[in-house]
Design an enzyme around this catalytic site. Structure first.
Site, PDB file in Angstrom:
ATOM      1  N   ASP A 329      16.622 -24.310 -37.763  1.00 30.05           N
ATOM      2  CA  ASP A 329      17.978 -23.850 -38.044  1.00 30.05           C
ATOM      3  C   ASP A 329      18.034 -22.781 -39.132  1.00 30.05           C
ATOM      4  O   ASP A 329      18.920 -21.927 -39.117  1.00 30.05           O
ATOM      5  CB  ASP A 329      18.864 -25.034 -38.415  1.00 30.05           C
ATOM      6  N   GLY A 331      15.341 -20.560 -40.001  1.00 29.13           N
ATOM      7  CA  GLY A 331      14.692 -19.350 -39.533  1.00 29.13           C
ATOM      8  C   GLY A 331      15.324 -18.775 -38.286  1.00 29.13           C
ATOM      9  O   GLY A 331      15.296 -17.560 -38.064  1.00 29.13           O
ATOM     10  N   GLY A 334      20.155 -19.326 -39.935  1.00 26.84           N
ATOM     11  CA  GLY A 334      20.258 -19.173 -41.381  1.00 26.84           C
ATOM     12  C   GLY A 334      21.264 -20.114 -41.995  1.00 26.84           C
ATOM     13  O   GLY A 334      22.403 -20.219 -41.536  1.00 26.84           O
ATOM     14  N   GLY A 336      22.581 -19.789 -44.903  1.00 27.87           N
ATOM     15  CA  GLY A 336      23.616 -19.039 -45.603  1.00 27.87           C
ATOM     16  C   GLY A 336      24.722 -18.584 -44.685  1.00 27.87           C
ATOM     17  O   GLY A 336      25.903 -18.791 -44.948  1.00 27.87           O
ATOM     18  N   MET A 338      25.575 -19.757 -41.896  1.00 28.56           N
ATOM     19  CA  MET A 338      26.260 -20.878 -41.246  1.00 28.56           C
ATOM     20  C   MET A 338      27.046 -21.738 -42.231  1.00 28.56           C
ATOM     21  O   MET A 338      27.593 -22.769 -41.853  1.00 28.56           O
ATOM     22  CB  MET A 338      25.246 -21.756 -40.511  1.00 28.56           C
ATOM     23  N   TYR A 413      26.110 -29.495 -34.876  1.00 26.68           N
ATOM     24  CA  TYR A 413      25.619 -30.383 -35.935  1.00 26.68           C
ATOM     25  C   TYR A 413      25.983 -29.857 -37.312  1.00 26.68           C
ATOM     26  O   TYR A 413      26.097 -28.648 -37.523  1.00 26.68           O
ATOM     27  CB  TYR A 413      24.095 -30.513 -35.820  1.00 26.68           C
ATOM     28  N   ASP A 472       8.743 -24.796 -56.614  1.00 24.88           N
ATOM     29  CA  ASP A 472       7.886 -23.871 -57.356  1.00 24.88           C
ATOM     30  C   ASP A 472       7.999 -24.254 -58.832  1.00 24.88           C
ATOM     31  O   ASP A 472       8.947 -23.877 -59.513  1.00 24.88           O
ATOM     32  CB  ASP A 472       8.353 -22.437 -57.120  1.00 24.88           C
ATOM     33  N   HIS A 623      15.611 -39.413 -34.964  1.00 25.32           N
ATOM     34  CA  HIS A 623      16.966 -39.802 -34.581  1.00 25.32           C
ATOM     35  C   HIS A 623      16.963 -40.340 -33.148  1.00 25.32           C
ATOM     36  O   HIS A 623      16.936 -39.573 -32.184  1.00 25.32           O
ATOM     37  CB  HIS A 623      17.912 -38.613 -34.706  1.00 25.32           C
TER      38      HIS A 623
END
Length: 694
Positions: A329, A331, A334, A336, A338, A413, A472, A623
């Protein structure tokens, strides 16, 4: 990222005008400048379809001196500001990657990518694909065979095509078709997922045309049957107006009469948050959505960068074309782009502060994104407590959390994504999965082992949700290591004659690779800085990672599902930091073939002991749908905990004020007042919790 104050005013919110911070997202003028430079590099009237115009994050080696100067008040070094651009020549498969220097106005890199590298979808394209699928004459002819009632509305759900290595070199979409309730076709929000039909057009983006129409199997095997008149099924709606709503709920209000306790300083397109002893910078981009930078606690460095790196949702139906349902979802579209526009009183409660963002559109322009992050505080129950049973005095502190939440909608979803910080130095990441199951038609009376019938004629296939959180770290410095502890039984001996002893053994990870939890050994992974020692016990300062167990990728190792989801086979991946290695499944996941993600990076077998390391933490759910998941799914909650280990010299939440009635202002519900809803104020017995007697 712009901001807007909502509800009661928090303590301090300010705007700071300055040169863009190296980690700040691109602003609107930078987006249009970058796309303009790319357009100018092509002959006039070349129609370009932009997929992303976003910040090309500077090399970490340049940013770290900037952060040190920023926090010490020294002059700030200059850090180059660049834009990363992905684009197509529209209606072709000519996919390009470019880097633009925004200061000089120069295109530094502009290359055509090779085969099997594809961009994800964008909003305009997805809407166009829906339209093409429904306007195609061949599709209309197949739909006519169903003899649907006049006026029936058809809905198309475009899906990323996935990959199986068979004629999937071109970038394509697989559309799954549904109908609205024919008896209520004017209801635009009708739950069409309760009424799937067995027709699936495939569309190529090269010329935006239907290249194939798949008729879906609806029985126990791969058999494709001739289309027959559709038997009208009952609807299954989730909208509140279709329910008999409960009437016995009284209001539950989250009230902060003096406002919130956090502070936000806007610095261009990013925002600096301070709360209690926490400080960090918030960014937002098209692919990852919310990103946290330079996370510090009490002026000590913890994390350079935190983000949801990737997610994969492979489905269990082995039949064509369902075997290609394996979405990434982030890659493929996105997080952002969505992101929901969050609403006051609905998605977040209390005193709310919203963050906005600007992202690029398919023409190289700007898409304003309002209210994509909500910031608020929430009560998290008791933080710590002890009662001295000899005196009866209880000391109790309630835990408060700072929450940064974003919600994304991926067609059917929803994912509710939240960073949570508490007063004991803990940083958590929570995912709540909800929304509507992706459904397909099934014949009456048929059962299959790879799905659940959730409504007459409706199959919800088993599927996995596998997430990867990128951590990181910079724990008290930039050279860290990853270790794991295991609790092991002591062998029987004269020292351990009863066989009750056990000890903890630490293993240092020397080389990059993938690693797994072992609950039988209580295996716990830690990020350490051995150069900084705890003043009490001399152990290295550390943060431990506590992740829930999940079933790894079930598709076999030779499958494209396994090859593509490079993060889905281990709980933990530890790799050496390399700039531009942000996404666990690789930079380009749409119809990918694998070999460009975290598994490939780990296979370099680089030294990760006392180096600049990056940790990818995987978690998820298998699921297996329930009837109770339809027509809309109750939230499934997953959480990653990152907790200090020997980082402080005592419980860091000791200085949180005790929980007292004078501060919390709770009310006592008496039996006599329950029916009327009246509440009595708590009397002296409940005024000071920490002085209560047994």
């Amino acid at each position: 990222m712009s901001t807007e104050t909502v509800a009661t005013a928090p303590a301090v919110f300010s705007a700071k005008q300055s040169v863009s911070h190296p980690l700040a997202p691109l602003n609107a003028s930078e987006i249009t400048a970058a796309s303009g430079l790319i357009k100018a590099s092509w002959p006039a009237h070349t129609d370009l379809q932009f997929k992303a115009v976003t910040l090309e994050e500077p090399p970490k080696s340049e940013v770290l001196p900037y952060l040190e100067a920023e926090h010490s008040g020294k002059p700030l070094p200059r850090v180059s500001r660049k834009a990363f651009v992905n684009y197509y020549i529209r209606n072709t498969n000519k996919f390009h990657e470019a880097v633009v220097d925004l200061a000089s106005g120069r295109v530094l890199r502009n290359v055509l990518l090779g085969p099997n590298f594809h961009a994800g979808g964008d909003g305009e394209e997805i809407m166009k694909v829906e339209q093409i699928a429904l306007e195609d004459e061949g599709v209309k002819a197949e739909i006519a065979k169903l003899k649907l009632p006049e006026g029936t509305v058809i809905i198309s759900d475009p899906w990323i095509y996935g990959s199986d290595g068979v004629n999937d070199d071109a970038r394509m979409y697989q559309c799954f078709l549904y109908i609205r309730d024919p008896l209520n076709s004017a209801e635009a929000d009708s739950n069409h997922y309760a009424l799937p039909i067995p027709i699936s057009p495939v569309i190529t983006t090269e010329d935006m045309s239907v290249v194939r129409i798949d008729i879906l199997p609806t029985g126990v095997d791969n058999t494709i049957k001739e289309l027959e008149p559709y038997q009208i099924k009952p609807p299954n709606e989730y909208l509140p107006e279709h329910q008999k709503l409960r009437t016995d709920l009284k209001p539950l209000n989250v009230v902060q009469p003096e406002g919130a306790s956090f502070n936000v300083t806007q610095e261009g397109t990013s925002s600096v948050l301070t709360w209690q002893k926490w400080q960090f910078r918030v960014g937002f981009n098209q692919r990852e959505g919310m990103v946290l930078y330079d996370v510090r606690y009490d002026n000590r460095t913890l994390f350079y960068r935190l983000s949801l790196s990737d997610m994969n949702i492979p489905y269990a139906d082995p039949r064509h074309p369902y075997h290609k349902k394996s979405a990434f979802d982030l890659g493929d579209v996105g997080a952002g782009i969505m992101a929901n526009n969050l609403k006051l009183g609905c998605d977040c409660l209390g005193s709310i502060y919203y963050l906005d963002a600007v992202l690029s559109d398919d023409k190289g322009g700007v898409t304003p994104m309002e209210n994509v992050v909500c910031i608020h505080e929430q009560d998290a129950g008791i933080g710590w407590k002890h009662t001295n049973y000899r005196t009866g005095r209880a000391a109790v502190v309630r835990s408060r959390e700072l929450v940064l939440q974003s919600i994304i909608t991926v067609a059917n979803y929803e994912y509710i994504l939240a960073f949570q910080f508490n007063q004991a130095g803990e940083c958590n990441y929570e995912v709540r999965a909800t929304g509507i199951l992706s459904t397909q038609p099934i014949d009456e009376g048929v059962e299959v082992p790879f799905g659940t019938v959730v409504h007459p004629g409706v199959l919800a296939t088993h599927h996995q949700h596998i997430f990867s959180l990128r951590v990181d770290p910079m724990l008290d410095g930039y050279l860290n290591r990853v270790t794991y502890d295991e609790a092991l039984p002591m062998p029987r001996s004269d020292f351990n004659p009863h066989g009750t002893g056990y000890y903890v053994q630490e293993t240092v990870i020397d080389q990059s690779g993938g690693f797994d939890l072992d609950y039988d050994k209580n295996r716990i992974f830690k990020i350490q800085n051995p150069a900084v020692r705890n003043p009490i016990n001399g152990k290295p300062v550390a943060y431990k990672i506590m992740a829930p167990p999940f079933q790894k990728m079930l598709a076999d190792k030779d499958s494209f599902n396994h090859k593509r989801a490079e993060f889905a086979d281990h709980n933990i991946y530890v790799v050496k930091h390399h700039d531009d290695e942000l996404f666990a499944g690789g930079k380009y996941t749409n119809q990918s073939r694998g070999g460009h993600g975290v598994r490939a990076w780990a296979d370099r077998k680089e030294s990760v002991k006392d180096e600049d390391v990056v940790v990818f933490v995987q978690f998820g759910i298998n699921h297996v749908p329930r009837i109770e998941d339809f027509p809309v799914m109750p939230c499934e909650i997953l959480k990653i905990h990152m907790k200090p280990v020997n980082f402080f010299d005592k419980n860091p939440a000791l200085d949180v004020p005790p929980s007292e009635q004078s501060f919390n202002k709770s009310t006592l519900v008496s039996q006599a007042h329950q029916q009327s809803g009246a509440e009595a104020t708590v009397g002296a017995k409940g005024e000071v919790c920490c002085s209560s007697k047994l």
